[in-house]
Design a protein around this motif. Structure first.
Motif, PDB file in Angstrom:
ATOM      1  N   GLY A  86       0.332  12.601  -3.871  1.00  0.00           N
ATOM      2  CA  GLY A  86       1.448  13.285  -3.232  1.00  0.00           C
ATOM      3  C   GLY A  86       1.729  12.721  -1.855  1.00  0.00           C
ATOM      4  O   GLY A  86       0.828  12.632  -1.020  1.00  0.00           O
ATOM      5  N   ASP A  87       2.992  12.397  -1.606  1.00  0.00           N
ATOM      6  CA  ASP A  87       3.360  11.826  -0.307  1.00  0.00           C
ATOM      7  C   ASP A  87       3.981  12.859   0.619  1.00  0.00           C
ATOM      8  O   ASP A  87       4.555  12.503   1.653  1.00  0.00           O
ATOM      9  CB  ASP A  87       4.324  10.653  -0.496  1.00  0.00           C
ATOM     10  N   HIS A  88       3.845  14.146   0.274  1.00  0.00           N
ATOM     11  CA  HIS A  88       4.500  15.214   1.034  1.00  0.00           C
ATOM     12  C   HIS A  88       3.502  16.264   1.524  1.00  0.00           C
ATOM     13  O   HIS A  88       3.913  17.342   1.934  1.00  0.00           O
ATOM     14  CB  HIS A  88       5.534  15.903   0.142  1.00  0.00           C
ATOM     15  N   VAL A  89       2.202  15.928   1.500  1.00  0.00           N
ATOM     16  CA  VAL A  89       1.183  16.944   1.786  1.00  0.00           C
ATOM     17  C   VAL A  89       0.421  16.681   3.076  1.00  0.00           C
ATOM     18  O   VAL A  89      -0.523  17.400   3.399  1.00  0.00           O
ATOM     19  CB  VAL A  89       0.198  17.063   0.602  1.00  0.00           C
ATOM     20  N   GLY A  90       0.823  15.652   3.832  1.00  0.00           N
ATOM     21  CA  GLY A  90       0.179  15.370   5.105  1.00  0.00           C
ATOM     22  C   GLY A  90      -0.845  14.261   5.084  1.00  0.00           C
ATOM     23  O   GLY A  90      -1.473  13.966   6.105  1.00  0.00           O
ATOM     24  N   ASP A  91      -1.032  13.637   3.948  1.00  0.00           N
ATOM     25  CA  ASP A  91      -1.985  12.537   3.833  1.00  0.00           C
ATOM     26  C   ASP A  91      -1.432  11.281   4.510  1.00  0.00           C
ATOM     27  O   ASP A  91      -0.215  11.152   4.723  1.00  0.00           O
ATOM     28  CB  ASP A  91      -2.255  12.267   2.348  1.00  0.00           C
ATOM     29  N   ASP A  92      -2.328  10.347   4.845  1.00  0.00           N
ATOM     30  CA  ASP A  92      -1.934   9.059   5.408  1.00  0.00           C
ATOM     31  C   ASP A  92      -1.028   8.340   4.408  1.00  0.00           C
ATOM     32  O   ASP A  92      -1.433   8.068   3.274  1.00  0.00           O
ATOM     33  CB  ASP A  92      -3.193   8.228   5.666  1.00  0.00           C
ATOM     34  N   PRO A  93       0.204   8.019   4.800  1.00  0.00           N
ATOM     35  CA  PRO A  93       1.135   7.382   3.864  1.00  0.00           C
ATOM     36  C   PRO A  93       0.597   6.104   3.244  1.00  0.00           C
ATOM     37  O   PRO A  93       0.858   5.817   2.068  1.00  0.00           O
ATOM     38  CB  PRO A  93       2.374   7.107   4.725  1.00  0.00           C
ATOM     39  N   GLU A  94      -0.159   5.316   4.008  1.00  0.00           N
ATOM     40  CA  GLU A  94      -0.697   4.070   3.458  1.00  0.00           C
ATOM     41  C   GLU A  94      -1.737   4.354   2.379  1.00  0.00           C
ATOM     42  O   GLU A  94      -1.824   3.639   1.374  1.00  0.00           O
ATOM     43  CB  GLU A  94      -1.306   3.198   4.552  1.00  0.00           C
ATOM     44  N   ALA A  95      -2.507   5.417   2.553  1.00  0.00           N
ATOM     45  CA  ALA A  95      -3.485   5.795   1.528  1.00  0.00           C
ATOM     46  C   ALA A  95      -2.768   6.209   0.247  1.00  0.00           C
ATOM     47  O   ALA A  95      -3.184   5.839  -0.859  1.00  0.00           O
ATOM     48  CB  ALA A  95      -4.372   6.928   2.029  1.00  0.00           C
ATOM     49  N   VAL A  96      -1.692   6.955   0.386  1.00  0.00           N
ATOM     50  CA  VAL A  96      -0.925   7.368  -0.802  1.00  0.00           C
ATOM     51  C   VAL A  96      -0.336   6.145  -1.494  1.00  0.00           C
ATOM     52  O   VAL A  96      -0.383   6.038  -2.728  1.00  0.00           O
ATOM     53  CB  VAL A  96       0.191   8.363  -0.427  1.00  0.00           C
ATOM     54  N   ARG A  97       0.205   5.221  -0.718  1.00  0.00           N
ATOM     55  CA  ARG A  97       0.758   4.003  -1.315  1.00  0.00           C
ATOM     56  C   ARG A  97      -0.323   3.216  -2.056  1.00  0.00           C
ATOM     57  O   ARG A  97      -0.079   2.696  -3.158  1.00  0.00           O
ATOM     58  CB  ARG A  97       1.423   3.132  -0.242  1.00  0.00           C
ATOM     59  N   ALA A  98      -1.510   3.141  -1.470  1.00  0.00           N
ATOM     60  CA  ALA A  98      -2.610   2.433  -2.130  1.00  0.00           C
ATOM     61  C   ALA A  98      -3.005   3.133  -3.426  1.00  0.00           C
ATOM     62  O   ALA A  98      -3.276   2.484  -4.440  1.00  0.00           O
ATOM     63  CB  ALA A  98      -3.810   2.348  -1.189  1.00  0.00           C
ATOM     64  N   ASN A  99      -3.048   4.456  -3.396  1.00  0.00           N
ATOM     65  CA  ASN A  99      -3.380   5.204  -4.611  1.00  0.00           C
ATOM     66  C   ASN A  99      -2.325   5.001  -5.694  1.00  0.00           C
ATOM     67  O   ASN A  99      -2.655   4.864  -6.878  1.00  0.00           O
ATOM     68  CB  ASN A  99      -3.527   6.691  -4.290  1.00  0.00           C
ATOM     69  N   ARG A 100      -1.075   4.969  -5.301  1.00  0.00           N
ATOM     70  CA  ARG A 100       0.000   4.772  -6.286  1.00  0.00           C
ATOM     71  C   ARG A 100      -0.032   3.356  -6.840  1.00  0.00           C
ATOM     72  O   ARG A 100       0.257   3.138  -8.027  1.00  0.00           O
ATOM     73  CB  ARG A 100       1.357   5.101  -5.660  1.00  0.00           C
ATOM     74  N   ARG A 101      -0.396   2.388  -6.007  1.00  0.00           N
ATOM     75  CA  ARG A 101      -0.550   1.014  -6.521  1.00  0.00           C
ATOM     76  C   ARG A 101      -1.678   0.965  -7.540  1.00  0.00           C
ATOM     77  O   ARG A 101      -1.567   0.280  -8.572  1.00  0.00           O
ATOM     78  CB  ARG A 101      -0.823   0.047  -5.366  1.00  0.00           C
ATOM     79  N   ARG A 102      -2.752   1.685  -7.260  1.00  0.00           N
ATOM     80  CA  ARG A 102      -3.872   1.722  -8.197  1.00  0.00           C
ATOM     81  C   ARG A 102      -3.453   2.369  -9.512  1.00  0.00           C
ATOM     82  O   ARG A 102      -3.843   1.912 -10.592  1.00  0.00           O
ATOM     83  CB  ARG A 102      -5.046   2.479  -7.571  1.00  0.00           C
ATOM     84  N   LEU A 103      -2.648   3.429  -9.453  1.00  0.00           N
ATOM     85  CA  LEU A 103      -2.143   4.068 -10.664  1.00  0.00           C
ATOM     86  C   LEU A 103      -1.306   3.082 -11.474  1.00  0.00           C
ATOM     87  O   LEU A 103      -1.417   3.020 -12.707  1.00  0.00           O
ATOM     88  CB  LEU A 103      -1.310   5.297 -10.303  1.00  0.00           C
ATOM     89  N   ALA A 104      -0.483   2.296 -10.795  1.00  0.00           N
ATOM     90  CA  ALA A 104       0.334   1.296 -11.484  1.00  0.00           C
ATOM     91  C   ALA A 104      -0.548   0.254 -12.168  1.00  0.00           C
ATOM     92  O   ALA A 104      -0.290  -0.149 -13.307  1.00  0.00           O
ATOM     93  CB  ALA A 104       1.287   0.633 -10.493  1.00  0.00           C
ATOM     94  N   GLU A 105      -1.598  -0.160 -11.494  1.00  0.00           N
ATOM     95  CA  GLU A 105      -2.502  -1.150 -12.077  1.00  0.00           C
ATOM     96  C   GLU A 105      -3.183  -0.608 -13.330  1.00  0.00           C
ATOM     97  O   GLU A 105      -3.296  -1.301 -14.345  1.00  0.00           O
ATOM     98  CB  GLU A 105      -3.553  -1.562 -11.047  1.00  0.00           C
ATOM     99  N   VAL A 106      -3.619   0.622 -13.266  1.00  0.00           N
ATOM    100  CA  VAL A 106      -4.337   1.227 -14.396  1.00  0.00           C
ATOM    101  C   VAL A 106      -3.418   1.399 -15.597  1.00  0.00           C
ATOM    102  O   VAL A 106      -3.830   1.178 -16.752  1.00  0.00           O
ATOM    103  CB  VAL A 106      -4.945   2.578 -13.971  1.00  0.00           C
ATOM    104  N   THR A 107      -2.181   1.810 -15.357  1.00  0.00           N
ATOM    105  CA  THR A 107      -1.260   2.067 -16.458  1.00  0.00           C
ATOM    106  C   THR A 107      -0.561   0.810 -16.954  1.00  0.00           C
ATOM    107  O   THR A 107      -0.039   0.787 -18.077  1.00  0.00           O
ATOM    108  CB  THR A 107      -0.178   3.083 -16.046  1.00  0.00           C
ATOM    109  N   GLY A 108      -0.530  -0.222 -16.125  1.00  0.00           N
ATOM    110  CA  GLY A 108       0.168  -1.440 -16.500  1.00  0.00           C
ATOM    111  C   GLY A 108       1.673  -1.354 -16.337  1.00  0.00           C
ATOM    112  O   GLY A 108       2.404  -2.206 -16.844  1.00  0.00           O
ATOM    113  N   VAL A 109       2.141  -0.337 -15.622  1.00  0.00           N
ATOM    114  CA  VAL A 109       3.569  -0.170 -15.356  1.00  0.00           C
ATOM    115  C   VAL A 109       3.860  -0.687 -13.947  1.00  0.00           C
ATOM    116  O   VAL A 109       3.109  -0.407 -13.004  1.00  0.00           O
ATOM    117  CB  VAL A 109       3.990   1.305 -15.476  1.00  0.00           C
ATOM    118  N   ALA A 110       4.949  -1.421 -13.797  1.00  0.00           N
ATOM    119  CA  ALA A 110       5.305  -1.958 -12.484  1.00  0.00           C
ATOM    120  C   ALA A 110       5.515  -0.825 -11.483  1.00  0.00           C
ATOM    121  O   ALA A 110       6.143   0.189 -11.817  1.00  0.00           O
ATOM    122  CB  ALA A 110       6.569  -2.798 -12.585  1.00  0.00           C
ATOM    123  N   PRO A 111       5.009  -0.957 -10.260  1.00  0.00           N
ATOM    124  CA  PRO A 111       5.128   0.123  -9.271  1.00  0.00           C
ATOM    125  C   PRO A 111       6.555   0.597  -9.050  1.00  0.00           C
ATOM    126  O   PRO A 111       6.793   1.795  -8.853  1.00  0.00           O
ATOM    127  CB  PRO A 111       4.545  -0.507  -7.996  1.00  0.00           C
TER     128      PRO A 111
END
Length: 237
Positions: A21-46
């Motif tokens: 979630g990018d709306h809960v107060g977390d470090d935006p770069e950490a969220v972006r890194a987590n979303r990149r990891r999700l893309a890698e795991v699923t094989g779907v382009a970010p």
């Protein structure tokens, strides 16, 4: 179809560690890194991940291409476009993933108490039918969410939800009024002709593998993700 947990990311407490979630107060770069990891795991382009600005509405939006920003003010997205990863963020609400892989129609739904009460899942199924799906061919997967035993609400609220979403009223483990949104949604889906239903029974409030707003207040969000890999195939493999 994929449901994430809170494990495997880079976010720090109280968002540790796989907050999407990018709306809960977390470090935006950490969220972006987590979303990149999700893309890698699923094989779907970010760039093909479709996120929503979830506001507990009963608004359903049909998407046919990538969205650089979250889809505004919607709590369900439907697509017939292969390669789009539809995402729903939750931390106690019910994530609902729907697909008619024969017709090539998929949907992701954020079904919180208010949205479920106001028909967000019913409207999503109706929208899928408009896009060519058939209720009897739709597969539904309801992810981890607050269980009825943990979801205490005032008696009047429980009665109101039950009126609009029959089968949802229950008693908590403390013997107080509660709602089981998953149970109500399963009953609603069956009434709509959707019979291929799987409901993950895990309780986000009591299971530390998941983020829970009711348990922790300030916390992250896990995701349910669904995508079409081609006509006649969904993202379940």
């Amino acid at each position: 179809m994929v449901f994430t947990t809170r494990a495997g990311g880079v976010s720090s407490s109280p968002y540790g560690s796989f907050n999407l979630g990018d709306h809960v107060g977390d470090d935006p770069e950490a969220v972006r890194a987590n979303r990149r990891r999700l893309a890698e795991v699923t094989g779907v382009a970010p760039e093909n991940f479709v996120w929503m600005e979830q506001l507990h509405t009963n608004t359903v939006t049909v998407v046919d291409g990538p969205r650089p920003e979250p889809v505004e003010a919607t709590d369900a997205v439907v697509t017939t476009t292969p390669g789009l990863a539809l995402c729903v963020l939750v931390a106690d609400c019910v994530p609902v993933l729907l697909s008619d892989h024969g017709a090539g129609v998929a949907a992701a739904v954020h079904a919180g108490r208010v949205g479920a009460r106001n028909g967000i899942v019913r409207k999503t199924v109706e929208t899928m039918v408009e896009q060519g799906a058939r209720p009897g061919n739709i597969q539904a997967l309801l992810g981890p969410a607050a269980a009825g035993e943990s979801y205490e609400v005032p008696g009047g609220m429980a009665a109101d939800v039950e009126k609009h979403l029959p089968g949802s009223r229950t008693r908590t483990r403390a013997g107080t009024d509660g709602v089981d949104i998953r149970a109500g949604l399963v009953r609603q889906l069956m009434g709509l002709g959707v019979t291929h239903i799987d409901a993950d029974p895990r309780d986000t409030v009591t299971d530390g593998d998941f983020f829970s707003y009711r348990r922790d207040g300030q916390t992250g969000r896990q995701a349910g993700v669904i995508w079409l890999t081609g006509v006649g195939s969904d993202g379940t493999d």
